[in-house]
Write a protein that holds these residues in place. Structure first.
Motif, PDB file in Angstrom:
ATOM      1  N   ARG A  60      45.995 -31.811 -31.982  1.00  9.42           N
ATOM      2  CA  ARG A  60      44.940 -32.319 -31.101  1.00  9.42           C
ATOM      3  C   ARG A  60      44.015 -31.167 -30.715  1.00  9.42           C
ATOM      4  O   ARG A  60      44.463 -30.039 -30.529  1.00  9.42           O
ATOM      5  CB  ARG A  60      45.595 -32.918 -29.870  1.00  9.42           C
ATOM      6  CG  ARG A  60      44.686 -33.556 -28.863  1.00  9.42           C
ATOM      7  CD  ARG A  60      45.498 -34.154 -27.716  1.00  9.42           C
ATOM      8  NE  ARG A  60      46.457 -35.145 -28.171  1.00  9.42           N
ATOM      9  CZ  ARG A  60      46.195 -36.445 -28.313  1.00  9.42           C
ATOM     10  NH1 ARG A  60      45.009 -36.906 -28.017  1.00  9.42           N
ATOM     11  NH2 ARG A  60      47.129 -37.274 -28.730  1.00  9.42           N
ATOM     12  N   ASP A 152      39.731 -34.711 -25.243  1.00  8.63           N
ATOM     13  CA  ASP A 152      40.504 -34.280 -26.389  1.00  8.63           C
ATOM     14  C   ASP A 152      40.268 -35.233 -27.542  1.00  8.63           C
ATOM     15  O   ASP A 152      39.791 -36.353 -27.362  1.00  8.63           O
ATOM     16  CB  ASP A 152      41.991 -34.181 -26.040  1.00  8.63           C
ATOM     17  CG  ASP A 152      42.548 -35.465 -25.495  1.00  8.63           C
ATOM     18  OD1 ASP A 152      43.159 -36.220 -26.273  1.00  8.63           O
ATOM     19  OD2 ASP A 152      42.374 -35.741 -24.290  1.00  8.63           O
ATOM     20  N   VAL A 154      41.838 -36.229 -31.709  1.00  5.24           N
ATOM     21  CA  VAL A 154      42.706 -36.022 -32.862  1.00  5.24           C
ATOM     22  C   VAL A 154      41.831 -36.220 -34.099  1.00  5.24           C
ATOM     23  O   VAL A 154      41.385 -37.335 -34.367  1.00  5.24           O
ATOM     24  CB  VAL A 154      43.889 -37.016 -32.874  1.00  5.24           C
ATOM     25  CG1 VAL A 154      44.739 -36.805 -34.117  1.00  5.24           C
ATOM     26  CG2 VAL A 154      44.718 -36.875 -31.612  1.00  5.24           C
TER      27      VAL A 154
END
Length: 196
Positions: A60, A152, A154
């Motif tokens: 991540r 954040d 991914v």
């Protein structure tokens, strides 16, 4: 006696070198911070700072953006009559990667996937095939914390659906600030990093 001391020191040096080569330091995160600014007058400028880091253990990447006024006394927030619009773009160095992102605006509020209104700060996320764009609109001034957003992502490979840990993560941001006769937009600041 001196030869014995020299031989012992050489042996110790070789042992230390072997330890360093056999057990290299491992990094789990890589980070980058970039700043852009535009002058308001000789003593003041509007500044945008973007930080990004990727954590291999979580697969991540994280980002933080902060807008502020930079004065001779240091960074400060914006006046009460401020209206501002910030754009944040998250992408990869590879066109085969899309971003599964979440964010908070202002920072510290619950993470969002679509959009929200927190403390008179309106935000909206727009997804594309290879990037994510956040639009954040501020009504009114306040401290620097009010003009800080974070989140954040991914990075995911389109082909496999797995985290894309071999491509760079790029977070860019700029802000248009309007108050008391001032209407200026900072250049884009882009932080670029990759998994360590």
């Amino acid at each position: 006696m001196n030869r014995l001391a020299a031989a012992g020191a050489r042996t110790l040096g070789i042992a230390l070198l072997t330890t360093v080569l056999v057990h290299p330091a491992t990094a789990t995160a890589a980070s980058d911070t970039k700043t852009s600014s535009i002058p308001v007058d000789p003593a003041t400028s509007i500044q945008m700072q973007v930080s990004a880091n990727c954590d291999a253990a979580q697969a991540r990447c994280f980002f933080t953006t902060t807008a502020s006024m930079l004065t001779r006394e240091g960074p400060t927030g914006f006046p009460g009559d401020t209206w501002a619009r910030q754009t944040v773009t998250l992408r990869s160095s590879s066109k085969d990667v899309w971003q599964q992102a979440w964010y908070s605006a202002p920072s510290g509020n619950p993470r969002e996937l679509k959009g929200a209104n927190h403390e008179n700060v309106l935000s909206k996320m727009y997804r594309a095939l290879d990037d994510v764009e956040l639009s954040i609109t501020y009504f009114g001034g306040g401290p620097i914390t009010r003009f800080t957003a974070d989140g954040d992502s991914v990075p995911i490979q389109w082909r496999t659906g797995l985290p894309a840990t071999d491509a760079d993560f790029i977070a860019c941001s700029q802000i248009q600030v309007v108050y008391g006769g001032v209407n200026l937009t900072t250049p884009s600041a882009c932080a670029q990093t990759r998994f360590g």
